[in-house]
Design a protein around this motif. Structure first.
Motif, short mmCIF file in Angstrom:
data_model
loop_
_atom_site.label_atom_id
_atom_site.label_comp_id
_atom_site.label_asym_id
_atom_site.label_seq_id
_atom_site.Cartn_x
_atom_site.Cartn_y
_atom_site.Cartn_z
N THR A 109 -14.36 11.02 10.17
CA THR A 109 -13.81 9.66 10.17
C THR A 109 -13.88 9.05 11.56
N ASN A 122 -16.46 5.78 13.07
CA ASN A 122 -15.92 4.53 13.61
C ASN A 122 -16.32 4.25 15.04
N LEU A 168 -10.28 -2.68 14.55
CA LEU A 168 -10.14 -1.83 13.37
C LEU A 168 -10.56 -0.40 13.71
N ILE A 185 -6.14 7.44 4.49
CA ILE A 185 -6.94 8.51 5.12
C ILE A 185 -6.09 9.71 5.47
N ILE A 203 -5.65 -4.08 9.89
CA ILE A 203 -6.39 -3.62 8.71
C ILE A 203 -6.70 -2.13 8.85
N GLY A 204 -7.08 -1.72 10.07
CA GLY A 204 -7.35 -0.31 10.30
C GLY A 204 -6.12 0.55 10.09
N ILE A 206 -8.16 3.07 13.92
CA ILE A 206 -8.45 4.26 13.11
C ILE A 206 -8.65 5.47 14.02
N ALA A 239 0.83 -1.21 0.00
CA ALA A 239 0.00 0.00 0.00
C ALA A 239 0.86 1.26 0.00
N ALA A 247 -5.68 0.98 6.41
CA ALA A 247 -6.66 1.92 5.89
C ALA A 247 -6.28 3.36 6.23
#
Length: 244
Positions: free
Chosen positions: A192, A196, A208, A148, A140-141, A212, A78, A144
């Protein structure tokens, strides 16, 4: 057979591995005082000759290692993909790296955040403590978050570039970028974060959401300071050098 409620299989395996063939005379250590850096309960044990030991069961230890290995590779991919996209759009490797400098700032919020959650009281499930762990969904967060937080950097860098094109001095452009773009950056981070909060109630994907939330808090606050400072260090050259 044993009840593992309140402890992860990795912690138990670390204790058993440390106690194996440890020899007699070791002091007993309460399970709450053990850690990955100081495992073992003081109960020495060994296997008869010709007996082999393999950790199996549900295979959680092996699965955990494989999941985090794959997540780490996905995170690296990524980052490379984000860099190439920014490189094509900005035409500058230095500017792309400045924009991406907000990504490592998320770790400043994520890791201490999970640690703090376990310091303000522990959850109890079925009479045993249930710590808040950095799980695969939390990883995973974190992946991501890479996309962001880059948006926040882009908001600042875009304004700085526009101000420089209007003829402003670099330092004045940086100051105006922080003053004018602070509200959009905070609103982006706030939406955001609020989105969450509901996910924190989910037993599986709460990691996750927590990653975040903590990551966006730290990254947003530090981005408003770090991005202008790094931009200044990279592009603030003396007039004579710039003319060359």
């Amino acid at each position: 057979m044993a009840e593992l409620n309140g402890r992860t299989p990795a912690e138990v395996i670390a204790d058993l591995g440390a106690d194996r063939n440890a020899g007699p005379g070791r002091q007993q250590v309460d399970w709450q005082a053990r850690s990955f850096f100081a495992p073992g309960g003081g109960d020495s044990w060994s296997l008869p000759k010709g007996t082999e030991l393999r950790w199996s069961g549900e295979g959680e230890w092996r699965i955990t290692l494989q999941v985090f290995r794959d997540m780490g590779l996905a995170f690296a991919f990524a980052l490379v993909a984000i860099f190439f996209v920014l490189r094509v759009q900005t035409g500058s490797a230095g500017l792309s790296l400045i924009i991406m400098s907000a990504i490592p700032l998320t770790v400043i919020g994520i890791m201490p955040g999970f640690w703090l959650l376990n310091q303000f009281g522990e959850r109890t499930i079925a009479g045993a403590p249930e710590p808040v762990l950095f799980t695969a969904t939390a990883m995973i967060g974190m992946i991501a978050l890479a996309g962001i937080v880059v948006r926040n950097s882009l908001i600042l860098v875009e304004f700085i570039s526009q101000a420089l094109n209007r003829g402003l001095e670099l330092k004045e452009a940086l100051i105006q970028a922080g003053a004018v773009r602070m509200r959009p950056v905070l609103l982006t981070a706030g939406t955001t974060l609020l989105g969450n909060l509901v996910i924190t109630l989910d037993p599986v994907f709460s990691g996750l959401a927590l990653a975040i939330i903590f990551g966006i808090l730290a990254s947003t606050l530090f981005t408003l300071l770090v991005i202008p400072i790094v931009y200044l260090l990279v592009f603030d050259r003396p007039v004579e050098e710039a003319r060359k």
